[in-house]
Design an enzyme around this catalytic site. Structure first.
Site, PDB file in Angstrom:
ATOM      1  N   ASP A  35       0.948  -1.089   0.191  1.00 30.54           N
ATOM      2  CA  ASP A  35      -0.057   0.024   0.202  1.00 30.54           C
ATOM      3  C   ASP A  35       0.820   1.355   0.075  1.00 30.54           C
ATOM      4  OD1 ASP A  35      -2.380   1.456   0.166  1.00 30.54           O
ATOM      5  OD2 ASP A  35      -2.021   1.782   2.361  1.00 30.54           O
ATOM      6  N   HIS A  36       1.187   1.750  -1.090  1.00 27.00           N
ATOM      7  CA  HIS A  36       1.964   2.964  -1.455  1.00 27.00           C
ATOM      8  C   HIS A  36       1.119   4.130  -2.166  1.00 27.00           C
ATOM      9  CE1 HIS A  36       5.586   1.132   0.033  1.00 27.00           C
ATOM     10  NE2 HIS A  36       5.430  -0.010  -1.129  1.00 27.00           N
ATOM     11  N   GLY A  95       5.105   2.046   8.742  1.00 31.14           N
ATOM     12  CA  GLY A  95       5.303   2.864   7.445  1.00 31.14           C
ATOM     13  C   GLY A  95       6.864   2.670   6.712  1.00 31.14           C
ATOM     14  N   GLU A  98       9.053   6.586   2.751  1.00 26.40           N
ATOM     15  CA  GLU A  98       8.336   7.816   1.926  1.00 26.40           C
ATOM     16  C   GLU A  98       7.813   8.472   3.129  1.00 26.40           C
ATOM     17  OE1 GLU A  98       5.244   4.692   1.865  1.00 26.40           O
ATOM     18  OE2 GLU A  98       7.535   4.796   1.512  1.00 26.40           O
ATOM     19  N   GLY A 158      12.457  -5.821  14.474  1.00 21.98           N
ATOM     20  CA  GLY A 158      13.136  -5.774  15.919  1.00 21.98           C
ATOM     21  C   GLY A 158      12.357  -6.616  16.777  1.00 21.98           C
TER      22      GLY A 158
END
Length: 322
Positions: A35-36, A95, A98, A158
């Protein structure tokens, strides 16, 4: 182990539906889209893909709550589950690169905002969300239709995000192909009972070529950010990488010199995050991943126009679909 494929949204959105249909015919277990904001809309594409298929699952890998409020994500997920007859998976992540550089959105406390997002989504799915968070809040958010149960997967690398996934998610989408890394992921999720452990899903790029050196060269630009991005330093060793080489790649990426950065991507980096080589080599590596505890692989191949993308997908299926 489920074998699924990425469908790119850098093409006309109707072609994404055609590729999903082709993936189903080829025997893949599912398809995923990113999803960009700069590509076609993921929810629109997934709706078309749902109507073009009848068996495979489909999901977002991943969508960010920073672009779509968690209550809206819950509504979108419930709608896509309705269209697909329960075949949709909501993949969430804080996120991408960008956000800060192009959209001016600072991802403060990604662990906290992800936890809040999942709590709101789960609350809406259950009937009502009442959450007062630092990033997201929802006061009595509820859908005016009955939502279908929708799995929620988290993007995580992480230890803290993996721990969150172990507590609240149905699956974790991550990167890193060594058996040591798979063990690290399972351990950091902290779920002792195997039947309650979230699904371990590895996302990776693939280049099929009898010439392995040529295949690795094709993959270097596709794994630059994966190898040289911001992640916990303890993972460098887990991935089997050299700390000095990673530091040099990170410095080149921060400088904005992507050409220089590409030249710093070592063979070990490519092999840590991608699979390069013959069809037989790809099949062997996937069997190794399955034996190490991986539940699903999301495989990405080169794009191109629709005939080219279809050919790449077909070649991939010949190598990996059992």
């Amino acid at each position: 182990m489920r074998r699924t494929a990425t469908v790119r949204l850098d093409r006309p959105i109707t072609e994404a539906a055609e590729l999903a249909h082709r993936a189903e015919d080829l025997g893949f277990d599912g398809v995923w889209v990113a999803d960009h904001y700069f590509h076609r809309d993921a929810t629109g594409a997934l709706a078309l893909m749902a109507t073009a298929t009848s068996r495979i699952t489909m999901g977002t890998a991943v969508v960010s709550p920073l672009l779509r409020h968690p209550a809206l994500l819950a509504s979108s997920a419930a709608s896509l589950a309705e269209i697909s007859d329960g075949r949709f998976i909501l993949g969430l992540g804080a996120g991408g690169y960008e956000f800060a550089s192009e959209l001016g959105i600072r991802s403060r406390r990604p662990l906290g905002l992800t936890a809040e997002a999942v709590e709101i989504v789960r609350g809406v799915f259950a009937g009502r969300a009442d959450v007062e968070g630092e990033t997201f809040s929802a006061h009595g958010a509820a859908l005016r239709f009955e939502p279908r149960a929708t799995p929620v997967y988290l993007a995580a690398r992480g230890p803290k995000m993996l721990g969150l996934a172990g507590r609240v998610a149905d699956g974790v989408i991550t990167h890193g192909l060594s058996s040591r890394h798979v063990s690290y992921v399972i351990d950091r999720m902290g779920v002792a009972e195997a039947d309650r452990r979230p699904a371990v899903v590895l996302m990776l790029d693939v280049q099929i070529d009898e010439d392995q050196a040529r295949a690795r060269d094709a993959l270097r630009p596709r794994c630059m950010t994966m190898a040289g991005g911001s992640y916990a330093d303890e993972l460098i060793d887990v991935y089997g990488l050299d700390a000095g080489a990673v530091a040099r790649l990170r410095a080149a990426l921060r400088s904005g010199d992507r050409a220089a950065a590409q030249g710093l991507v070592t063979d070990e980096m490519v092999d840590a995050f991608c699979i390069a080589g013959s069809s037989g080599h790809l099949g062997d590596r996937l069997e190794e991943l399955a034996a190490s505890g991986v539940d699903e692989v999301i495989l990405s191949v080169d794009g191109g126009d629709l005939p080219t993308a279809t050919r790449h997908l077909t070649d991939l299926a010949k190598a990996v679909v059992r």
